[in-house]
Design a protein around this motif. Structure first.
Motif, PDB file in Angstrom:
ATOM      1  N   GLN B 271       5.713  -0.084   5.581  1.00 15.56           N
ATOM      2  CA  GLN B 271       4.927   0.193   4.370  1.00 15.56           C
ATOM      3  C   GLN B 271       4.064  -1.023   4.025  1.00 15.56           C
ATOM      4  OE1 GLN B 271       4.986   3.184   2.804  1.00 15.56           O
ATOM      5  NE2 GLN B 271       6.407   3.846   4.373  1.00 15.56           N
ATOM      6  N   VAL B 275       0.012  -0.863   4.192  1.00 10.21           N
ATOM      7  CA  VAL B 275      -0.738  -1.018   2.941  1.00 10.21           C
ATOM      8  C   VAL B 275      -1.619  -2.278   3.018  1.00 10.21           C
ATOM      9  CG1 VAL B 275      -0.528  -1.348   0.445  1.00 10.21           C
ATOM     10  CG2 VAL B 275       0.952   0.275   1.600  1.00 10.21           C
ATOM     11  N   LYS B 278      -5.272  -1.992   3.975  1.00 18.13           N
ATOM     12  CA  LYS B 278      -6.227  -1.575   2.932  1.00 18.13           C
ATOM     13  C   LYS B 278      -6.939  -2.790   2.327  1.00 18.13           C
ATOM     14  CE  LYS B 278      -6.587   0.599  -1.506  1.00 18.13           C
ATOM     15  NZ  LYS B 278      -5.958   1.169  -2.676  1.00 18.13           N
ATOM     16  N   TYR B 279      -6.214  -3.904   2.246  1.00 19.76           N
ATOM     17  CA  TYR B 279      -6.765  -5.090   1.593  1.00 19.76           C
ATOM     18  C   TYR B 279      -7.342  -6.097   2.587  1.00 19.76           C
ATOM     19  CZ  TYR B 279      -3.962  -3.016  -2.053  1.00 19.76           C
ATOM     20  OH  TYR B 279      -3.417  -2.127  -2.938  1.00 19.76           O
ATOM     21  N   SER B 280      -7.413  -5.708   3.838  1.00 18.87           N
ATOM     22  CA  SER B 280      -7.964  -6.630   4.829  1.00 18.87           C
ATOM     23  C   SER B 280      -9.167  -5.987   5.500  1.00 18.87           C
ATOM     24  CB  SER B 280      -6.899  -6.954   5.883  1.00 18.87           C
ATOM     25  OG  SER B 280      -7.454  -7.751   6.886  1.00 18.87           O
ATOM     26  N   ARG B 281     -10.182  -6.771   5.751  1.00 17.88           N
ATOM     27  CA  ARG B 281     -11.313  -6.230   6.507  1.00 17.88           C
ATOM     28  C   ARG B 281     -10.933  -6.183   7.986  1.00 17.88           C
ATOM     29  NH1 ARG B 281     -15.989 -10.812   6.470  1.00 17.88           N
ATOM     30  NH2 ARG B 281     -16.844  -9.284   7.910  1.00 17.88           N
ATOM     31  N   MET B 330      -0.970  -8.356   1.545  1.00 20.50           N
ATOM     32  CA  MET B 330      -0.592  -7.144   0.809  1.00 20.50           C
ATOM     33  C   MET B 330      -0.359  -7.467  -0.667  1.00 20.50           C
ATOM     34  SD  MET B 330       2.255  -5.277  -0.307  1.00 20.50           S
ATOM     35  CE  MET B 330       2.486  -3.586  -0.734  1.00 20.50           C
ATOM     36  N   ALA B 334      -2.621  -6.032  -3.634  1.00 14.73           N
ATOM     37  CA  ALA B 334      -1.981  -5.081  -4.550  1.00 14.73           C
ATOM     38  C   ALA B 334      -2.035  -5.586  -5.987  1.00 14.73           C
ATOM     39  CB  ALA B 334      -0.534  -4.852  -4.118  1.00 14.73           C
ATOM     40  N   GLU B 337      -5.510  -5.206  -7.350  1.00 16.99           N
ATOM     41  CA  GLU B 337      -5.793  -3.794  -7.667  1.00 16.99           C
ATOM     42  C   GLU B 337      -5.134  -3.391  -8.992  1.00 16.99           C
ATOM     43  OE1 GLU B 337      -5.026  -0.925  -4.506  1.00 16.99           O
ATOM     44  OE2 GLU B 337      -4.967   0.684  -5.996  1.00 16.99           O
ATOM     45  N   LEU B 338      -3.887  -3.814  -9.160  1.00 18.39           N
ATOM     46  CA  LEU B 338      -3.165  -3.458 -10.390  1.00 18.39           C
ATOM     47  C   LEU B 338      -3.804  -4.111 -11.616  1.00 18.39           C
ATOM     48  CD1 LEU B 338       0.546  -3.584  -9.166  1.00 18.39           C
ATOM     49  CD2 LEU B 338      -0.810  -1.563  -9.698  1.00 18.39           C
ATOM     50  N   LYS B 341      -6.961  -2.290 -12.439  1.00 13.00           N
ATOM     51  CA  LYS B 341      -6.638  -1.000 -13.081  1.00 13.00           C
ATOM     52  C   LYS B 341      -6.271  -1.223 -14.551  1.00 13.00           C
ATOM     53  CE  LYS B 341      -5.352   2.230  -9.523  1.00 13.00           C
ATOM     54  NZ  LYS B 341      -4.292   2.844  -8.768  1.00 13.00           N
ATOM     55  N   LYS B 342      -5.508  -2.301 -14.766  1.00  8.42           N
ATOM     56  CA  LYS B 342      -5.064  -2.603 -16.128  1.00  8.42           C
ATOM     57  C   LYS B 342      -6.281  -2.945 -16.990  1.00  8.42           C
ATOM     58  CE  LYS B 342      -1.442  -5.209 -18.443  1.00  8.42           C
ATOM     59  NZ  LYS B 342      -0.562  -6.373 -18.361  1.00  8.42           N
TER      60      LYS B 342
END
Lengths: 97, 346
Positions: B271, B275, B278-281, B330, B334, B337-338, B341-342
């Protein structure tokens, strides 16, 4: 007595020559030996799988594939469920080279 | 059965006692690395199992079975991201299987000639060297392009790569032509087919899963974006791994209990690794993949000259370093991103 001594000498010489050859020969082919699981002290699932391994490798092979598939997909979906609670967007990503 | 300390576990088939937290740790690390790079990672697991005390024959079989399960977990996650092109994977799989069979027969022929060991090792090193050079060229060219674009005040196409060998190959229009949606490519079926066949021959010949060769081949020859190459390769590793697990079981060289324990660690690791993509080019993934290639190459050379323990220690050391880097990617991604979003009030 003399014949016995000659015989003993010949036997020891032969043994000295043959034993290393036998050991070397067996060493090279050790991988090809049939392995048997020791089931004497096992019980439950351990005993079942060890017996299966000893008696029918084909069924054991099928079981292996079934267990791996079930466990792989089960853990995959379970972890997916857990990860969905992290509030991260896990359904899209941007492709950047 | 005599009572063992809590940290030891009895392996009923091979009859040995194993430090089970070590198995979980290996499963976790290879889950992280495999999920991030899209490879099985047999070359990482086998020395680890061997160091824990598994006889070599059992280490290889157990490793292959674990790889199949771990790839399944990572494939499920990659599929959610849209990184798995099932059509492309299946198209390649058939040719890969044929290739593996050809490769295995080639090895048997060389075995009969008595030259299999060194030949296989040096060919493997040669191919790893080619992959290393391809990735290095790609990275350097891409960085140069970005630098020039920045100086000129323009932006580089995000999907453009430094080394593109696939565009001329896409011009070969031998029917049937196919559209691979997730990969975003339209080409002859024979292109991925031939890539699958050749990487299959090499995998069978070298006695490896082939992920290490197939992932870069999917990028540079088929033209897949890096993320899709990672996911699609894992899909193939999963299927070929299941086949490998079955055949190794028939040879009686698998420890099922160890596979189950390792999969528990791999389920978490996969996992994180997946995941993290997603955060790596793409370039970031390829850079760390290149590091693994170099280490794999050095370890093979060390083994060739009899330094087996040093090779094992080197591999495991790099596994933990690369693993740490991926976990960091990761976590940073993450958390960002959080936070975003906040801030957006979602």
């Amino acid at each position: 007595m003399k014949t016995f001594r000659y015989g003993l000498f010949a036997f020891i010489t032969m043994a000295c020559l043959m034993v290393p050859a036998l050991v070397l020969a067996s060493g090279a082919k050790a991988e090809a030996l049939i392995h048997v699981a020791d089931t004497r002290q096992l019980s439950g699932a351990y005993l079942y799988f060890a017996n299966l391994y000893n008696e029918n490798l084909l069924i054991f092979g099928v079981w292996t594939v079934v267990v791996i598939t079930a466990l792989g997909s089960g853990l995959g979906f379970f972890m997916d469920m857990l990860m969905s609670h992290t509030r991260l967007d896990l359904t899209s990503r941007e492709i950047r080279e | 059965m005599e009572l063992l300390p809590w940290y030891m576990m009895y392996m009923p088939i091979s009859g040995i006692e194993i430090f089970w937290p070590g198995l979980v740790l290996i499963g976790f690390s290879v889950g992280v690395i495999g999920g991030f790079f899209g490879m099985g990672g047999a070359w990482l697991v086998t020395p680890g199992l061997n160091i824990l005390g598994f006889p070599m024959a059992f280490a290889i079989g157990t490793d292959i079975a674990h790889i199949a399960g771990k790839s399944m977990i990572a494939t499920i996650r990659h599929a959610k991201f849209g990184n798995v092109d099932v059509k492309l994977g299946l198209a390649m799989l058939v040719f890969t299987m044929i290739g593996i069979e050809i490769g295995a027969r080639l090895v048997m022929y060389l075995e009969a000639l008595g030259i299999v060991g060194p030949v296989v090792r040096w060919i493997y090193v040669g191919f790893l060297c080619v992959i290393f050079l391809m990735i290095l060229t790609d990275i350097l060219k891409k960085l140069k392009m970005e630098k020039e674009a920045k100086a000129g005040g323009v932006e580089v196409d995000k999907k453009k790569r430094g080394l593109d060998l696939s565009t001329p190959l896409h011009k070969i229009k031998i029917p049937p032509m196919m559209h691979f949606k997730e990969a975003g490519i339209y080409c002859s079926l024979w292109l991925p087919g031939m890539v699958g066949l050749i990487t299959g021959v090499l995998a069978g010949f070298l006695g490896i899963g082939g992920g290490m060769l197939r992932m870069p081949a999917l990028i540079y020859f088929v033209g897949c974006p890096t993320h899709v190459a990672v996911g699609t390769d894992l899909f193939e590793v999963m299927l070929s791994g299941l086949y490998g697990a079955f055949t190794f079981t028939l040879k009686g060289r698998i420890e099922l209990i160890a596979v189950v324990v390792m999969l528990c660690g791999a389920s978490i690791g996969a996992q994180i690794g997946t995941v993290a993509t997603k955060y790596s080019r793409g370039l970031g993934i390829l850079f760390w993949f290149m590091v693994c290639i170099v280490v794999c190459m050095i370890s093979i050379i060390l083994k060739q000259y009899g330094f087996v323990t040093i090779a094992g220690v080197l591999i495991l050391g790099v596994v933990f370093i690369v693993c740490g880097v991926i976990i960091r990617i990761m976590l940073i991604g993450a958390l960002a991103e959080l936070r975003a979003k906040k801030a957006a009030g979602k």
